[in-house]
Design an enzyme around this catalytic site. Structure first.
Site, PDB file in Angstrom:
ATOM      1  N   LEU A   1       0.853  -1.189   0.000  1.00  0.00           N
ATOM      2  CA  LEU A   1       0.000   0.000   0.000  1.00  0.00           C
ATOM      3  C   LEU A   1       0.891   1.242   0.000  1.00  0.00           C
ATOM      4  O   LEU A   1       1.121   1.864   1.021  1.00  0.00           O
ATOM      5  CB  LEU A   1      -0.923   0.000   1.217  1.00  0.00           C
TER       6      LEU A   1
ATOM      7  N   PHE B   1      -6.540  10.873  -6.010  1.00  0.00           N
ATOM      8  CA  PHE B   1      -6.216  12.124  -5.308  1.00  0.00           C
ATOM      9  C   PHE B   1      -4.846  12.006  -4.646  1.00  0.00           C
ATOM     10  O   PHE B   1      -4.080  12.950  -4.590  1.00  0.00           O
ATOM     11  CB  PHE B   1      -7.277  12.454  -4.243  1.00  0.00           C
TER      12      PHE B   1
ATOM     13  N   HIS C   1     -15.151   6.798  -1.282  1.00  0.00           N
ATOM     14  CA  HIS C   1     -14.965   5.751  -2.291  1.00  0.00           C
ATOM     15  C   HIS C   1     -15.834   5.965  -3.528  1.00  0.00           C
ATOM     16  O   HIS C   1     -15.958   5.066  -4.341  1.00  0.00           O
ATOM     17  CB  HIS C   1     -15.328   4.381  -1.700  1.00  0.00           C
TER      18      HIS C   1
ATOM     19  N   GLU D   1       0.886   3.938  -2.676  1.00  0.00           N
ATOM     20  CA  GLU D   1       0.396   4.439  -3.961  1.00  0.00           C
ATOM     21  C   GLU D   1       1.337   5.456  -4.591  1.00  0.00           C
ATOM     22  O   GLU D   1       1.576   5.433  -5.804  1.00  0.00           O
ATOM     23  CB  GLU D   1      -1.000   5.051  -3.795  1.00  0.00           C
TER      24      GLU D   1
END
Lengths: 324, 323
Positions: A56, A86, A128, A58
């Site tokens: 994780l 984002f 989400h 990104e």
């Protein structure tokens, strides 16, 4: 003719491109097991050097992809939720997008960012459910929103082969779409070319992504009363301005339905460009969008209330055509 | 160390020093617009690190990036032309000081975003090795960057995926004006150790020490694939940026600056050479830079009609901003 689902079309495009070009590789979170189903089976078929299950991280793996692209490869990143864009906006906009110009043409950054499940998946609430394609069109990154399984296949293939960064938004509302498809006829779909999904004479409805299917349903409902032409831009940047101008020149009326926020959204850009071009309109144009600054609330009725609806689209069409 | 290597290191530190001094002159004369972030005082790091690399190894740097680009072998004349915004510059006048790049000599660009080079170079080296090469990569960054999450994520990816990146922290004591003691909890080396990355502390003012430490790190990384971290303690002799004097920032004790400047990498390396060798190199560099200044100032201005050329590698032509 066999049925092809939108999701399977994306999976098939990835598999075909991995098989065709050794420089293509995938990276993303949980793609080894294919948590979103988009990469199902690809790890077993191509192995860990071509399908990289990432931690994780990104921001780092997005710039890792930029570096790999600068060194000659064609990475495809899968982001499981649109909000992650984002988090990596800086890495995409400030690095991948800017490298060719800043270096005076010394390099290319052909990275594909695939976002299956963009927009509302009811019940996934505020963080989400965004559908941020207008942001990427604004900064000038090639931005693709396929509506049909054949386009999902063809546009993803073109994105991977494209020499610049491309974001492919696969709307949550389109993932379940199935269509009769001749698998042998699946082919790359050129970027920047729109499609008239239904011909009509009274009004052009520009619909983005899954809203193409809503627009077609509304056009069916109104058949006999209003003749609706449905224009699917397919690529939001670059946009097929000539194709749209030709449609609106025929119909003389324009409604845009767009599942992004109203202010500075693609709908505003579409209306502005048509106005600049002096395409004659018999009535002021209309747009149906999310509200300004929308955050999708959790409860189902509230979530639906801020997304463009068929009822709103129908009302907009009636409003724009009432004088005619 | 053989004498030719000592001379080569001196030539590089001296080249960077004189290049920077010339560039500051050109900022003051107005030929360079926007200013620069001078590398004065830190030359030993770029020279020592790049002196331990092969021609096909790759580097990416920082907004204080002139030294890295020059040390890797970019043409000083084309680089100066780039700083002057000329069409014959390295980046055809599109990048300037903070984005100078020369892919032909393995420079994946100076980068104006703090800590950004770490992940980019990790991906690039991974790709080169996957294609059959055995290159290593160097990511240069400052002490300020060790608080950037993206860089720490890059440490993790490089260690986890065994990508031979040498992470070089140029600890000059300040992130713009923020002293390192006020910014970094723990230590720079501790950041690396947390990810299982071996770290080496080196005196960044000594080009040979940097070169030796880097050579050892590169050998290990090239053989094993594991990343390494080098923390080079150095000192920025001048301002953060050439406009700093105009705004009269006051954040360093003058005694500290004097102390820092007393350990000059150009002097330290120059003192290792016979006078006549040093003087010969100095003369070569003066001639080279005189030619570079001439080349840069004579370079054509880019055609405004081409302001967005190279925006898209695919050849897409953007709509203009007005009719």
């Amino acid at each position: 003719m066999p049925r092809l689902s939108y999701l399977k079309a994306l999976n098939r495009a990835l598999g075909d491109e991995l098989a065709r070009d050794d420089d293509v590789f995938l990276l993303g979170e949980d793609i080894r097991v294919g948590a979103s189903n988009v990469t199902a089976g690809l790890f077993k078929r191509f192995g860990p050097d071509r399908v990289l299950d990432t931690p994780l991280s990104e921001q780092a793996f997005t710039s890792f992809a930029t570096g790999a692209a600068l060194a000659g490869m064609r990475p495809v990143i899968e982001f499981q939720i649109p909000s992650l864009l984002f988090l990596v906006f800086e890495q995409i906009v400030n690095h991948a997008h800017k490298f060719p110009l800043m270096t005076g043409g010394q390099c290319a950054a052909p990275v594909t960012y695939l976002v299956p499940g963009s927009g509302s998946r009811t019940g996934w609430a505020g963080q989400h459910s965004d559908h941020p394609y207008s942001l990427f069109a604004h900064v000038g990154i090639t931005t693709v929103v396929p509506a049909t399984p054949a386009d999902a296949y063809g546009l993803l293939v073109s994105a991977i082969r494209h020499d610049d960064p491309v974001v492919v938004f696969a709307p949550a509302g389109a993932l379940g779409v199935r269509a009769d498809v001749d698998f042998a006829a699946l082919a790359p779909v050129p970027l920047g070319v729109g499609a008239v999904r239904r011909a009509g004479t009274d009004v052009t409805v520009v619909a983005v992504g899954h809203l193409v299917h809503d627009a077609l349903a509304v056009a069916d409902d109104l058949a006999g009363t209003v003749s609706v032409e449905v224009f699917d831009p397919r690529t939001l940047y670059p946009f097929d301005w000539d194709g749209l101008a030709a449609s609106v020149t025929r119909t003389g009326r324009l409604v845009v339905v767009d599942d992004s926020n109203r202010s500075c959204g693609i709908a505003g850009e579409i209306i502005a460009t048509l106005a600049e071009r002096g395409v004659p309109l018999a009535a002021p144009p209309a747009r149906v969008t999310r509200p300004d600054g929308a955050v999708l609330p959790f409860a189902q009725a509230l979530d639906r209330a801020v997304q463009p609806s068929r009822e709103q689209l129908t009302a907009a069409i009636h409003h724009v055509t009432k004088d005619g | 160390m053989t004498e030719p290597e000592a001379v080569r290191l001196y030539r590089t530190v001296r080249l960077i020093r004189r290049f920077e001094e010339r560039a500051i002159d050109l900022v003051r004369s107005g030929a360079i617009v926007g200013g620069i972030h001078p590398y004065l005082g830190q030359e030993g790091v770029a020279a020592g690190v790049c002196g331990a690399l092969r021609a096909d190894d790759i580097v990416a740097g920082t907004h204080r990036g002139h030294g890295h680009v020059l040390a890797k072998g970019a043409d000083p004349a084309r680089m100066l032309a780039e700083l002057c915004g000329r069409a014959n510059g390295l980046n055809r006048g599109r990048g300037g000081s903070m984005h100078a790049a020369d892919f032909g000599v393995g420079v994946y660009g100076a980068n104006a975003i703090v800590g950004a080079s770490g992940a980019i170079i990790t991906g690039a080296v991974w790709a080169l090795r996957r294609r059959g090469g055995d290159q290593v990569g160097v990511s240069f960054f400052g002490d300020g960057a060790v608080n950037e999450g993206m860089l720490l994520e890059a440490f993790n990816l490089a260690a986890l995926w065994r990508v031979p990146v040498i992470f070089v922290c140029e600890d000059n004591g300040y992130a713009t004006t923020m002293p390192v003691d006020s910014a970094v909890a723990g230590t720079v080396a501790g950041r690396a150790e947390a990810f299982g990355i071996r770290s080496t502390l080196v005196d960044g003012q000594d080009p040979e020490a940097v070169r030796d430490a880097t050579a050892a790190a590169v050998d290990r990384a090239r053989a094993s694939g594991a990343p390494e971290l080098i923390e080079a303690r150095t000192y920025r002799f001048d301002a953060h940026h050439t406009f700093e004097h105009a705004v009269r920032l006051d954040y360093r004790d003058p005694a500290e600056v004097t102390r820092g400047r007393s350990r000059d990498p150009v002097t330290i390396q120059g003192d290792r050479l016979p006078d006549e060798v040093r003087e010969r190199v100095d003369t070569e560099i003066e001639d080279l830079l005189a030619g570079a200044v001439e080349f840069a100032l004579a370079g054509p201005e880019p055609d405004p009609a081409g302001a967005l050329d190279h925006l898209y590698a695919s050849g897409l032509v953007a709509r203009t901003g007005s009719h």
